[in-house]
Design a protein around this motif. Structure first.
Motif, mmCIF file in Angstrom:
data_model
loop_
_atom_site.group_PDB
_atom_site.id
_atom_site.type_symbol
_atom_site.label_atom_id
_atom_site.label_comp_id
_atom_site.label_asym_id
_atom_site.label_seq_id
_atom_site.Cartn_x
_atom_site.Cartn_y
_atom_site.Cartn_z
ATOM 1 N N ASP A 1 0.828 -1.198 0.000
ATOM 2 C CA ASP A 1 0.000 0.000 0.000
ATOM 3 C C ASP A 1 0.862 1.248 0.000
ATOM 4 O O ASP A 1 2.103 1.180 -0.072
ATOM 5 N N THR A 2 0.249 2.401 0.068
ATOM 6 C CA THR A 2 0.967 3.684 -0.009
ATOM 7 C C THR A 2 1.892 3.906 1.177
ATOM 8 O O THR A 2 2.816 4.709 1.099
ATOM 9 N N ARG A 3 1.677 3.189 2.268
ATOM 10 C CA ARG A 3 2.517 3.329 3.464
ATOM 11 C C ARG A 3 3.609 2.275 3.517
ATOM 12 O O ARG A 3 4.330 2.156 4.508
ATOM 13 N N GLY A 4 3.745 1.501 2.438
ATOM 14 C CA GLY A 4 4.796 0.507 2.365
ATOM 15 C C GLY A 4 4.494 -0.788 3.065
ATOM 16 O O GLY A 4 5.385 -1.633 3.223
ATOM 17 N N ARG A 5 3.237 -1.025 3.450
ATOM 18 C CA ARG A 5 2.885 -2.251 4.138
ATOM 19 C C ARG A 5 2.371 -3.295 3.136
ATOM 20 O O ARG A 5 1.722 -2.940 2.146
ATOM 21 N N GLU A 6 2.649 -4.552 3.421
ATOM 22 C CA GLU A 6 2.156 -5.629 2.570
ATOM 23 C C GLU A 6 0.665 -5.855 2.833
ATOM 24 O O GLU A 6 0.235 -5.925 3.990
ATOM 25 N N VAL A 7 -0.083 -5.966 1.748
ATOM 26 C CA VAL A 7 -1.513 -6.205 1.844
ATOM 27 C C VAL A 7 -1.829 -7.479 1.075
ATOM 28 O O VAL A 7 -1.464 -7.617 -0.101
ATOM 29 N N ILE A 8 -2.501 -8.405 1.734
ATOM 30 C CA ILE A 8 -2.879 -9.671 1.110
ATOM 31 C C ILE A 8 -4.377 -9.642 0.823
ATOM 32 O O ILE A 8 -5.179 -9.392 1.719
ATOM 33 N N ARG A 9 -4.730 -9.847 -0.411
ATOM 34 C CA ARG A 9 -6.137 -9.867 -0.782
ATOM 35 C C ARG A 9 -6.361 -10.975 -1.812
ATOM 36 O O ARG A 9 -5.419 -11.449 -2.455
ATOM 37 N N LYS A 10 -7.628 -11.350 -1.956
ATOM 38 C CA LYS A 10 -7.971 -12.405 -2.895
ATOM 39 C C LYS A 10 -7.793 -11.912 -4.320
ATOM 40 O O LYS A 10 -8.112 -10.764 -4.637
ATOM 41 N N ARG A 11 -7.285 -12.765 -5.174
ATOM 42 C CA ARG A 11 -7.044 -12.392 -6.566
ATOM 43 C C ARG A 11 -8.351 -12.102 -7.301
ATOM 44 O O ARG A 11 -9.346 -12.807 -7.132
ATOM 45 N N GLU A 12 -8.337 -11.101 -8.131
ATOM 46 C CA GLU A 12 -9.451 -10.767 -9.002
ATOM 47 C C GLU A 12 -9.048 -11.074 -10.438
ATOM 48 O O GLU A 12 -7.944 -10.715 -10.868
ATOM 49 N N ALA A 13 -9.919 -11.735 -11.164
ATOM 50 C CA ALA A 13 -9.584 -12.160 -12.529
ATOM 51 C C ALA A 13 -9.268 -10.964 -13.421
ATOM 52 O O ALA A 13 -8.367 -11.034 -14.263
ATOM 53 N N ASP A 14 -9.985 -9.856 -13.261
ATOM 54 C CA ASP A 14 -9.805 -8.713 -14.158
ATOM 55 C C ASP A 14 -8.518 -7.961 -13.895
ATOM 56 O O ASP A 14 -7.851 -7.513 -14.828
ATOM 57 N N SER A 15 -8.135 -7.833 -12.630
ATOM 58 C CA SER A 15 -6.982 -6.992 -12.298
ATOM 59 C C SER A 15 -5.717 -7.777 -11.973
ATOM 60 O O SER A 15 -4.603 -7.321 -12.251
ATOM 61 N N ASP A 16 -5.848 -8.941 -11.370
ATOM 62 C CA ASP A 16 -4.673 -9.679 -10.909
ATOM 63 C C ASP A 16 -4.332 -10.881 -11.771
ATOM 64 O O ASP A 16 -3.218 -11.391 -11.712
ATOM 65 N N GLY A 17 -5.293 -11.338 -12.547
ATOM 66 C CA GLY A 17 -5.056 -12.513 -13.375
ATOM 67 C C GLY A 17 -5.187 -13.803 -12.582
ATOM 68 O O GLY A 17 -4.802 -13.878 -11.415
ATOM 69 N N LEU A 18 -5.780 -14.804 -13.223
ATOM 70 C CA LEU A 18 -5.944 -16.117 -12.614
ATOM 71 C C LEU A 18 -5.469 -17.192 -13.581
ATOM 72 O O LEU A 18 -5.568 -17.020 -14.798
ATOM 73 N N PRO A 19 -4.942 -18.305 -13.070
ATOM 74 C CA PRO A 19 -4.551 -19.389 -13.965
ATOM 75 C C PRO A 19 -5.784 -19.937 -14.672
ATOM 76 O O PRO A 19 -6.901 -19.821 -14.170
ATOM 77 N N PRO A 20 -5.613 -20.536 -15.856
ATOM 78 C CA PRO A 20 -6.763 -21.161 -16.527
ATOM 79 C C PRO A 20 -7.363 -22.260 -15.661
ATOM 80 O O PRO A 20 -6.687 -22.849 -14.806
ATOM 81 N N GLY A 21 -8.652 -22.539 -15.893
ATOM 82 C CA GLY A 21 -9.371 -23.475 -15.048
ATOM 83 C C GLY A 21 -8.724 -24.835 -14.927
ATOM 84 O O GLY A 21 -8.736 -25.448 -13.854
ATOM 85 N N GLN A 22 -8.116 -25.340 -16.026
ATOM 86 C CA GLN A 22 -7.540 -26.690 -15.973
ATOM 87 C C GLN A 22 -6.270 -26.751 -15.127
ATOM 88 O O GLN A 22 -5.839 -27.843 -14.741
#
Length: 351
Positions: free
Chosen positions: A25-46
């Motif tokens: 984040d803007t304060r230099g801290r690590e943020v863990i969030r669930k992946r979003e297909a549109d912004s973070d990309g996901l592996p193909p279903g198989q």
């Protein structure tokens, strides 16, 4: 001991990496969030792992309402109404998770499940067709006619099966061109193909000027091109093309596949074909029987090999039930165990 423990840990690591995204984040801290297909990309279903407990299970969907995590099973059964046929016809149905198959029972003999194959849930049905027919042939159960759901055929499979003496009775996917979807204008069936001259005639009497064999998506195809000088002044241009270049282009399969597809699509529109294809509906009863009797929809084990064995045992159990009912019916004086009305109704619906 360490080598045996590292595999589950690595599996869990992959699940975490595929599911969560680490950002700053803007304060230099690590943020863990669930992946979003549109912004973070996901592996193909198989490739996307669904559970750290079962490396083979996958999330899949059928339509807009059915979602499941697990596998897919394809069941094949006999559906030949004649007792003296040398080559029994078969029907194939695939369902998500685990399935039961019920057949259209003949009064002379029961319909039996002849093949069961389990795949990952993300595998398309068409990938199972060739293997099913090959195994049936090896077991001397090659069908004269093979009734299948619309997800199992392709033009290539229909042609290959015909060369092997198997007629696939199944709906081929419809023409997906704009004209065909709108049911107006000139779709591919409106054009006359001269394979020897390597030319195509349009409904307005014009002849193509280009014939280009190509490879598309790993398959042979032929691109047909008409002259711009013929298409632009054509009075039926609006029914034929909206291309900016002002000319119609067609993509055809090689001759054998093109003729197979054209003949199949023509036959599918007839009442005779529809009445014949209704035979495949019997396998839906088998599916219901397997679900109700063996609980096939729920995998009892982890991993594709063990789930495949479960489905094979379930299909065997259905066959034993049907054979027992058949043999019992051949001995009218033999005492029978009392059967409830609900059970009799279930067997009647499955028949």
């Amino acid at each position: 001991m360490w080598l045996r423990e590292i595999e589950p840990v690595e599996l869990l690591r992959q699940v975490v990496v595929q599911t969560y995204h680490v950002t700053t984040d803007t304060r230099g801290r690590e943020v863990i969030r669930k992946r979003e297909a549109d912004s973070d990309g996901l592996p193909p279903g198989q490739l996307r792992l669904a559970s750290p407990y079962d490396p083979d299970a996958r999330w899949s969907a059928k339509g807009d309402e059915l979602f499941w995590c697990g596998y897919k099973v394809h069941l094949t059964e006999t559906c030949d109404p004649h007792t003296d046929a040398d080559t029994p016809d078969t029907t194939t149905a695939g369902t998500s998770a685990s399935t039961d198959t019920s057949a259209t029972a003949s009064p002379a003999r029961p319909n039996l499940i002849t093949d069961v194959v389990t795949t990952v849930s993300t595998a398309s049905d068409v990938t199972a067709t060739a293997g099913i027919q090959q195994r049936l042939t090896e077991r001397q159960l090659k069908p004269g006619e093979h009734y299948l759901d619309s997800g199992y055929p392709s033009a290539e499979l229909v042609a290959d099966a015909a060369r092997d003496g198997i007629t696939m009775v199944t709906p081929l996917l419809a023409d997906r061109s704009r004209q065909a979807r709108a049911a107006e204008g000139f779709d591919k069936s409106a054009f006359d193909v001269d394979w020897k001259a390597r030319q195509v005639g349009c409904p307005e009497g014009r002849t193509s000027t280009g014939w280009y064999p190509v490879r598309q998506h790993g398959h042979d195809a032929i691109v047909i091109e008409f002259a711009r000088s013929d298409c632009r002044p054509c009075p039926s241009r609006d029914k034929c093309t909206t291309a900016i270049k002002g000319r119609r282009m067609l993509t055809l399969r090689p001759q054998e596949l093109h003729e197979h597809v054209a003949a199949a699509r023509t036959a599918q529109k007839t009442d005779t074909w529809q009445a014949k294809y209704a035979l495949r509906a019997g396998v839906e009863g088998t599916i219901n029987q397997a679900l109700d009797v063996t609980g096939m929809r729920r995998a009892r084990y982890r991993g594709l090999p063990k789930v495949s064995l479960q489905h094979a045992f379930s299909a065997t159990a259905i066959n034993i039930i049907r054979l027992d009912a058949y043999w019992t019916s051949q001995q009218p004086h033999r005492p029978r165990t009392r059967m409830s009305r609900l059970s009799r109704l279930a067997y009647r619906l499955a028949a």
